[in-house]
Design an enzyme around this catalytic site. Structure first.
Site, PDB file in Angstrom:
ATOM      1  N   ASP A 249       0.821  -1.209   0.000  1.00  0.00           N
ATOM      2  CA  ASP A 249       0.000   0.000   0.000  1.00  0.00           C
ATOM      3  C   ASP A 249       0.852   1.255   0.000  1.00  0.00           C
ATOM      4  O   ASP A 249       2.030   1.220   0.345  1.00  0.00           O
ATOM      5  CB  ASP A 249      -0.857   0.025   1.270  1.00  0.00           C
ATOM      6  N   LYS A 271      -3.773   3.065  -2.614  1.00  0.00           N
ATOM      7  CA  LYS A 271      -4.919   3.911  -2.947  1.00  0.00           C
ATOM      8  C   LYS A 271      -4.716   5.257  -2.267  1.00  0.00           C
ATOM      9  O   LYS A 271      -4.242   5.329  -1.150  1.00  0.00           O
ATOM     10  CB  LYS A 271      -6.216   3.287  -2.423  1.00  0.00           C
ATOM     11  N   MET A 384      -8.335   9.067   8.787  1.00  0.00           N
ATOM     12  CA  MET A 384      -8.728   9.678   7.502  1.00  0.00           C
ATOM     13  C   MET A 384      -9.619  10.893   7.696  1.00  0.00           C
ATOM     14  O   MET A 384     -10.580  11.093   6.958  1.00  0.00           O
ATOM     15  CB  MET A 384      -9.471   8.639   6.633  1.00  0.00           C
TER      16      MET A 384
HETATM   17  C1  LIG Z   1      -6.905   3.352   5.071  1.00  0.00           C
HETATM   18  S1  LIG Z   1      -6.493   3.773   6.701  1.00  0.00           S
HETATM   19  C2  LIG Z   1      -5.494   2.426   7.122  1.00  0.00           C
HETATM   20  C3  LIG Z   1      -5.341   2.272   8.601  1.00  0.00           C
HETATM   21  C4  LIG Z   1      -4.392   1.166   8.971  1.00  0.00           C
HETATM   22  N1  LIG Z   1      -4.918  -0.117   8.558  1.00  0.00           N
HETATM   23  C5  LIG Z   1      -4.073   1.152  10.454  1.00  0.00           C
HETATM   24  O1  LIG Z   1      -4.435   0.190  11.150  1.00  0.00           O
HETATM   25  O2  LIG Z   1      -3.440   2.090  10.919  1.00  0.00           O
HETATM   26  C6  LIG Z   1      -5.354   5.062   6.466  1.00  0.00           C
HETATM   27  C7  LIG Z   1      -5.394   6.092   7.569  1.00  0.00           C
HETATM   28  O3  LIG Z   1      -4.697   5.630   8.709  1.00  0.00           O
HETATM   29  C8  LIG Z   1      -4.154   6.736   9.400  1.00  0.00           C
HETATM   30  N2  LIG Z   1      -2.699   6.562   9.462  1.00  0.00           N
HETATM   31  C9  LIG Z   1      -1.992   5.511   9.070  1.00  0.00           C
HETATM   32  N3  LIG Z   1      -0.691   5.661   9.353  1.00  0.00           N
HETATM   33  C10 LIG Z   1      -0.576   6.846   9.961  1.00  0.00           C
HETATM   34  C11 LIG Z   1       0.514   7.582  10.501  1.00  0.00           C
HETATM   35  N4  LIG Z   1       1.747   7.099  10.489  1.00  0.00           N
HETATM   36  N5  LIG Z   1       0.270   8.786  11.053  1.00  0.00           N
HETATM   37  C12 LIG Z   1      -0.982   9.295  11.083  1.00  0.00           C
HETATM   38  N6  LIG Z   1      -2.044   8.644  10.594  1.00  0.00           N
HETATM   39  C13 LIG Z   1      -1.849   7.438  10.043  1.00  0.00           C
HETATM   40  C14 LIG Z   1      -4.515   7.978   8.608  1.00  0.00           C
HETATM   41  O4  LIG Z   1      -5.695   8.473   9.163  1.00  0.00           O
HETATM   42  C15 LIG Z   1      -4.750   7.401   7.228  1.00  0.00           C
HETATM   43  O5  LIG Z   1      -5.564   8.228   6.450  1.00  0.00           O
END
Ligand SMILES: C[S@@+](CC[C@H](N)C(=O)[O-])C[C@H]1O[C@@H](n2cnc3c(N)ncnc32)[C@H](O)[C@@H]1O
Length: 464
Positions: A249, A271, A384
Site C-alpha cells: 500500500d 490507494k 482519515m
Molecule cells: C486506510 S487507513 C489504514 C489504517 C491502517 N490499517 C491502520 O491500522 O493504521 C489510512 C489512515 O490511517 C491513518 N494513518 C496511518 N498511518 C498513519 C501515521 N503514520 N500517522 C498518522 N495517521 C496514520 C490515517 O488516518 C490514514 O488516512
C-alpha cells in the site's frame, strides 16, 4: 555502498605482505587460514611470523621491497611504518591492478579487510567502510554469540545435498521451498546438538517426500505498522523474507520495503483519497491469481490489516477461492501515533474508553451518530479525518462536548516527519490550516490529549 563485499579465492595463490610486525602477523594468519601462498618482505620479522612462514608453502625475505615482488601476486598488504614505502607499494599495485590494502591508510587502499565471524565454510564479514572499527567489533561480538558453533557443519551438510536436490527438483521455486522446509524443521537443531547422522537421515526423507509434493501458493496478510520499521512484528519480518511477490500500500514506507527479500517482485497497489490506481476488486483478483500460480504472496498494509484496512474483504475472496492464508496483525495508527505523541488513549483520571472511527464521509448520511460520540471520559480517534476536521470538531461541539475539549492532530506518526498540532475543538482546525500538514494524519479528541504536555518523549530531530 562505498565498497563491494566479495569473498576472494586465494588458495594456492601468491599474496604479498610488506612488513614483519604485529599487524603483518595478523594478516598473515588470516591469509594462511584461506590457504594462500605468502611472501613476506621486511627488514625484520617477528619470531612468531617467521615460524608461521617456515611451515609449508610460504616464503619470506629479509630486505627491501622490490617491484618484482608484486609479480603474480593476487593481493598486496603494506603493513609498515614507512609512509613513503606504503605509498609506493600502493601506487605500483594500482598500476598492475592488484588489490592493495595499506594498514590504517584508507586513502591508499583499493580493498579493506572486514571483521570475520568464522564458522567455515559459513563466513560472516562485517565492515563499517572504515568508519568505526569499535562498532564493527561490537557487531562481530553479537554475531559470535548468535551463531551456533556448529553452523558451519550445518552448511557443509546442506552443501552435500545441493547437487541431488538440483537433480530431483528441477525448478528454482521448488528447490527454495525444499531448503526452507529443511531449515524450518528440526534438522538445524539436530546438527547444533551434534547429531549430524540423524539430521542427514531427516533430509533424505524430506527429499524423498518432496519429489511428490506440489508446493502450492499462499497469501500472508501482514500489517506493517504506522511507519517506524522497528515497529514491525517478528512474524512480519520473517514473512517479508519468505515472500516471492509483494503487493503493498501507499502507506508502507520505503524503509520498510527495503526489508523485503531483495529478489521478490514488488507491486504498488496503493490507494489515495482521490486517486484509486488499483481498484479493490483487482487487488483481490491479483492475490488469487498470484497465489494460484504457486507464489507466496505478501499483502503488506499500513497499520493493522483489520482496522480500516479492507483485510476482511481480501480474506473473504481468498477463502472463496480456497487459497491458504495467514493474517499478521500490525500496530494500528491509533496506537502508534498516540504512543509517539505521548497521548495515552485511556487514563484512569481522564478516559475510561476509546473509540476508533473513520473521518472519511462525503455527506450527512454517511456521518456517525454524533450524539453517541459526544461523551465525557471518553477518547475518540478519527482515521482519515483531515479534510473533515472542521466538521468533526463542530459536530462534537454541537452535540454537547465543550469547545475547550482538548484535541490533537498527528501527521505521519512514529516517523521522522511526525508533527503534532495541539488545540481544542474550537482552535484545532485553524491551527492545522496554518501548519502545512500532509496526510496521513490522525485526530485524537478527549481530555487525555492534555497529558502530552508531560509525556512528550519522542523528539523527531533526535531520530536518525
Ligand atoms: C486506510 S487507513 C489504514 C489504517 C491502517 N490499517 C491502520 O491500522 O493504521 C489510512 C489512515 O490511517 C491513518 N494513518 C496511518 N498511518 C498513519 C501515521 N503514520 N500517522 C498518522 N495517521 C496514520 C490515517 O488516518 C490514514 O488516512
Amino acid at each position: 555502498m562505498e565498497y563491494l563485499p566479495v569473498f576472494l579465492a586465494v588458495e594456492n595463490k601468491k599474496c604479498l605482505i610488506i612488513g614483519g610486525g604485529g599487524t603483518a602477523l595478523r594478516k598473515a594468519k588470516l591469509l594462511a587460514r584461506a590457504n594462500a601462498n605468502l611472501l613476506v618482505v621486511s627488514q625484520q620479522i617477528l619470531p612468531e611470523l617467521q615460524r608461521l612462514l617456515e611451515t609449508g608453502r610460504h616464503q619470506f625475505r629479509l630486505g627491501d621491497f622490490l617491484p618484482a615482488d608484486l609479480d603474480d601476486a593476487v593481493l598486496v598488504i603494506a603493513a609498515t611504518d614507512d609512509e613513503a614505502l606504503n605509498r609506493r607499494v600502493s601506487e605500483l599495485a594500482g598500476t598492475k591492478n592488484i588489490p592493495v590494502n595499506v594498514v590504517d591508510q584508507p586513502a591508499l587502499c583499493s580493498m579493506i579487510f572486514p571483521a570475520v565471524v568464522d564458522r567455515s565454510p559459513l563466513i560472516v564479514a562485517v565492515s563499517s567502510s572504515g568508519n568505526s572499527p569499535v562498532l564493527v567489533r561490537n557487531i562481530k561480538e553479537q554475531l559470535e554469540t548468535m551463531l551456533p558453533e556448529r553452523s558451519g557443519q550445518l552448511a557443509t551438510l546442506l552443501g552435500r545435498f545441493r547437487e541431488r536436490v538440483k537433480e530431483q527438483l528441477a525448478d528454482f521455486p521448488s528447490r527454495l521451498r525444499f531448503w526452507e522446509a529443511v531449515l524450518d524443521s528440526e534438522v538445524p537443531e539436530l546438527v547444533y546438538s551434534g547429531n549430524v547422522n540423524e539430521a542427514e537421515r531427516r533430509i533424505e526423507s524430506q527429499l524423498a517426500a518432496s519429489v511428490s509434493t506440489n508446493f502450492g501458493g499462499e497469501v500472508y496478510l501482514v500489517g506493517a505498522g504506522p511507519g517506524d520499521p522497528e515497529l514491525l512484528t517478528l512474524r512480519a519480518l520473517r514473512l517479508m523474507q519468505k515472500a516471492d511477490v509483494v503487493l503493498y500500500d501507499r502507506l508502507v514506507s520505503e524503509e520498510i520495503l527495503q526489508k523485503i527479500r531483495p529478489d521478490a517482485e514488488k507491486i504498488h497497489v496503493g490507494k489515495e483519497r482521490f486517486n484509486h490506481p488499483v481498484p479493490q476488486e483487482t487487488i483481490n483478483e491479483m492475490l488469487v491469481r498470484l497465489a494460484t500460480a504457486g507464489n507466496r504472496v505478501l499483502r503488506l498494509k499500513g497499520g493493522d490489516p483489520f482496522i480500516f484496512g479492507r483485510g476482511g474483504e481480501e480474506m473473504t475472496s481468498l477463502l472463496d477461492n480456497n487459497i491458504p492464508f495467514q493474517v499478521v496483525p500490525g500496530i494500528t495508527a491509533a496506537s502508534g501515533c498516540a504512543s509517539y505523541a505521548g497521548i495515552p488513549l485511556t487514563h484512569r483520571d481522564y478516559s475510561q474508553s476509546v473509540q476508533f472511527l473513520t473521518g472519511h464521509f462525503k455527506d450527512e448520511d454517511e456521518q456517525p451518530d454524533w450524539s453517541l460520540l459526544a461523551k465525557a471520559n471518553h477518547t475518540l480517534v478519527f482515521y482519515m479525518g483531515l479534510l473533515n476536521l472542521a466538521t468533526i470538531c463542530k459536530q462534537l461541539r454541537d452535540h454537547g462536548l465543550p469547545a475547550a475539549t482538548p484535541a490533537a492532530l498527528i501527521q505521519k506518526g512514529s516517523t521522522k516527519s511526525q508533527k503534532v498540532v495541539i488545540g481544542t475543538l474550537s482552535s484545532l482546525p485553524g491551527k492545522v490550516a496554518r501548519a502545512n500538514i500532509k496526510a496521513p494524519t490522525l485526530i485524537i479528541v478527549g481530555e487525555v490529549v492534555k497529558l502530552r504536555q508531560k509525556l512528550n518523549w519522542f523528539q523527531v530531530d533526535k531520530v536518525d
